[in-house]
Design a protein around this motif. Structure first.
Motif, PDB file in Angstrom:
ATOM      1  N   GLU A 363       0.848  -1.188   0.000  1.00 15.13           N
ATOM      2  CA  GLU A 363       0.000   0.000   0.000  1.00 15.13           C
ATOM      3  C   GLU A 363       0.892   1.249   0.000  1.00 15.13           C
ATOM      4  OE1 GLU A 363      -3.277   0.296  -0.232  1.00 15.13           O
ATOM      5  OE2 GLU A 363      -3.546  -1.866  -0.369  1.00 15.13           O
ATOM      6  N   VAL A 364       0.797   2.029  -1.058  1.00 11.82           N
ATOM      7  CA  VAL A 364       1.500   3.305  -1.116  1.00 11.82           C
ATOM      8  C   VAL A 364       0.464   4.389  -1.370  1.00 11.82           C
ATOM      9  CG1 VAL A 364       3.670   2.283  -1.885  1.00 11.82           C
ATOM     10  CG2 VAL A 364       2.015   3.027  -3.575  1.00 11.82           C
ATOM     11  N   GLY A 373       3.191   0.297  -6.107  1.00  8.75           N
ATOM     12  CA  GLY A 373       3.236  -0.657  -5.015  1.00  8.75           C
ATOM     13  C   GLY A 373       3.714  -2.038  -5.405  1.00  8.75           C
ATOM     14  N   MET A 374       3.901  -2.273  -6.703  1.00  8.16           N
ATOM     15  CA  MET A 374       4.371  -3.560  -7.200  1.00  8.16           C
ATOM     16  C   MET A 374       5.885  -3.521  -7.395  1.00  8.16           C
ATOM     17  SD  MET A 374       1.600  -5.459  -7.601  1.00  8.16           S
ATOM     18  CE  MET A 374       1.981  -6.741  -8.804  1.00  8.16           C
ATOM     19  N   ARG A 375       6.460  -4.695  -7.644  1.00 11.29           N
ATOM     20  CA  ARG A 375       7.889  -4.758  -7.917  1.00 11.29           C
ATOM     21  C   ARG A 375       8.186  -4.101  -9.258  1.00 11.29           C
ATOM     22  NH1 ARG A 375       6.538  -8.774 -11.374  1.00 11.29           N
ATOM     23  NH2 ARG A 375       8.271  -9.693 -12.564  1.00 11.29           N
ATOM     24  N   VAL A 445      11.617   4.291  -7.339  1.00 12.85           N
ATOM     25  CA  VAL A 445      11.741   2.900  -6.905  1.00 12.85           C
ATOM     26  C   VAL A 445      12.476   2.856  -5.570  1.00 12.85           C
ATOM     27  CG1 VAL A 445      12.514   0.587  -7.558  1.00 12.85           C
ATOM     28  CG2 VAL A 445      11.891   2.233  -9.339  1.00 12.85           C
ATOM     29  N   ARG A 446      11.909   2.134  -4.623  1.00 13.22           N
ATOM     30  CA  ARG A 446      12.548   1.967  -3.323  1.00 13.22           C
ATOM     31  C   ARG A 446      13.760   1.039  -3.441  1.00 13.22           C
ATOM     32  NH1 ARG A 446       7.576   0.450   0.663  1.00 13.22           N
ATOM     33  NH2 ARG A 446       8.524  -1.585   0.268  1.00 13.22           N
ATOM     34  N   VAL A 451       7.804  -0.023  -6.440  1.00 16.19           N
ATOM     35  CA  VAL A 451       7.509   1.305  -6.984  1.00 16.19           C
ATOM     36  C   VAL A 451       6.740   2.118  -5.944  1.00 16.19           C
ATOM     37  CG1 VAL A 451       6.257   2.564  -8.780  1.00 16.19           C
ATOM     38  CG2 VAL A 451       7.511   0.464  -9.351  1.00 16.19           C
ATOM     39  N   ALA A 452       7.304   3.283  -5.563  1.00 19.90           N
ATOM     40  CA  ALA A 452       6.703   4.137  -4.544  1.00 19.90           C
ATOM     41  C   ALA A 452       5.944   5.321  -5.133  1.00 19.90           C
ATOM     42  CB  ALA A 452       7.792   4.654  -3.600  1.00 19.90           C
TER      43      ALA A 452
END
Length: 474
Positions: A363-364, A373-375, A445-446, A451-452
């Motif tokens: 959750e972002v 929120g996905m890779r 990307v964190r 993905v933020a």
């Protein structure tokens, strides 16, 4: 894995390992697609040498084609867990982690601003003072008990055996093969060694202090299959059960838990090691940012918020798989129905995403872009000075702001975080027209590869996302 991540984040870390040396045992064989991506994002994957993947997997013994997911596979085959352990140890030590073998944690006390750890080592007892402690010490975790974590759930209801055997000719049996008295599996590992798993229905759970005698395993195999393997030479033998427990909180003050110390379950599909590695990658960059003062302590709360649901889902799917391949004939109608459903691509995609870890979505803030929120998937990129990729950009375990549209305003907005976020201008190379980045102008990307923020598609602003995940601008 966590030690290496913390070193990449620039903080000192000590690993207390009670074993004097690695055992060489390999309960797991290979790793999932998401763990393979994680290793690749840290530049570790080449250390495994050539790897072989397969799209053919299973769910509770029912065959599933993981190839229905774009770029997905069931996992890397035939990599012993001992090899994975060796690769990760050398990687962490090479980045400055300290490893103390033969050291057993006896007690710990969270003093509010530090933690005191009582350790028994080769030279006797000693006390260590540290900023944080992370228990990565398995299902019977001393750290979890000493720090007062609760561990709700169910205990093991049965005992099963796993053994690697040399000197027997054993017919390969697929996972989930039911026999009148239970379930068996066997597969050749090479060099004359076969692996067997024996799940005898009605075998009570036991709390052993060591591995079971090989003759006990051989007798169970003979009861289930009729084959005598008592003359074989055991390479190693282990017993395991089907508990389903998860701590209510992954953090209590300055003590955190990762891996099996936070969740125990039936080892279905080899998910345990993989989820544990991914726990560590989620926690590592956050803990490093807090310890170094780059981010407030509240960032650590997102570790529980993001990984506890993953652990809960892990328990759910391993319990379901256990019911499918450990139950008797009464479960056959459900097995047959599931086999029919798996023929639908949508069902296969759902199960493949669950077991592989590729469907995890955190959750972002704001937005409904499918990638948020996905890779971040692997994508080849072209920069002014040459080619790179989204995978290579994550090797240092820093945040990445990928400016795809060559937007000076985006780059300017992120300059206050350039000490912890790499600002990269690059274009997509050979990206499919309908690919996940086809409409993106910029992506944040964190360090763990998720993905933020993405433009267009996020209602929250870039600076808000940077502040949320990387702390205040300098």
């Amino acid at each position: 894995m966590l030690a290496g991540e913390l070193r990449l984040g620039g903080v000192d870390v000590m690993v207390l390992e009670q074993l004097p040396q690695r055992t060489g045992e390999s309960r797991g064989l290979g790793f999932t697609a998401r763990t393979m991506e994680v290793f690749d994002q840290r530049g570790i994957l080449p250390a495994f040498g050539p790897v072989e993947t397969s799209t053919q997997g299973h769910f509770g013994g029912r065959p599933v084609d993981f190839g229905v997911l774009e770029g997905a596979h069931y996992g890397v085959k035939a990599v012993p867990q001992s090899t994975t352990e060796s690769v990760l140890e050398e990687w962490a030590l090479g980045r400055g982690a300290e490893l103390l073998r033969g050291h057993t944690v006896r007690a710990l006390t969270d003093e509010g601003d530090h933690v005191v750890v009582e350790v028994e080592g080769p030279d006797g007892p000693r006390s260590l003072t540290t900023r944080y402690v992370v228990g990565c010490d398995g299902g019977r975790s001393t750290v979890r008990k000493a720090a007062g974590f609760d561990f709700p759930g169910t205990s093991a209801s049965r005992e099963m055996f796993l053994a690697d055997i040399r000197g027997c000719e054993i017919t390969p049996r697929p996972i989930g093969e039911t026999v009148p008295l239970g379930m068996v599996m066997s597969a050749p590992l090479g060099d004359g060694v076969d692996r067997i798993i024996v799940c005898e229905r009605g075998a009570p759970a036991r709390r052993r202090t060591g591995p079971p005698p090989y003759q006990e395993v051989a007798a169970a195999w003979q009861r289930l299959t009729g084959q005598d393997i008592s003359h074989g030479e055991p390479v190693w033998v282990s017993a395991f059960g089907d508990p389903a427990r998860q701590v209510s909180a992954y953090r209590r003050g300055r003590v955190l838990l990762a891996g099996d110390s936070a969740h125990v379950h039936l080892p279905a599909g080899g998910q345990g090691m993989n989820v544990s590695v991914q726990d560590s990658v989620n926690l590592g960059w956050k803990l490093a940012a807090v310890v170094s003062g780059r981010a407030p302590a509240g960032l650590l709360d997102t570790y529980h918020e993001e990984r506890h649901p993953v652990g809960r889902r892990l328990l759910m799917n391993t319990q379901a798989q256990g019911m499918l391949f450990l139950s008797g004939d009464e479960m056959q109608p459900l097995r047959d129905v599931l086999s029919e459903l798996i023929r639908y691509d949508e069902v296969s995609r759902h199960l493949a995403g669950m077991v592989s870890g590729l469907d995890i979505r955190y959750e972002v803030d704001g937005g409904d872009h499918p990638l948020l929120g996905m890779r971040m998937p692997h994508q080849e990129l072209v920069r002014a000075h040459g080619k790179t990729s989204t995978t290579e950009l994550l090797h240092p375990a820093r945040g990445v702001l990928l400016d795809i549209a060559d937007d000076a305003e985006v780059r300017e907005a992120a300059t206050g975080w350039s000490d912890r976020v790499d600002i990269v201008t690059a274009s997509l190379h050979d990206a499919p027209p309908q690919g996940p980045l086809s409409d993106a102008r910029a992506v944040l990307v964190r360090p763990d590869g998720y993905v933020a923020w993405i433009s267009p598609g996020s209602r929250a602003g870039l600076t808000e996302a940077l502040d949320r995940w990387f702390g205040p601008a300098r």
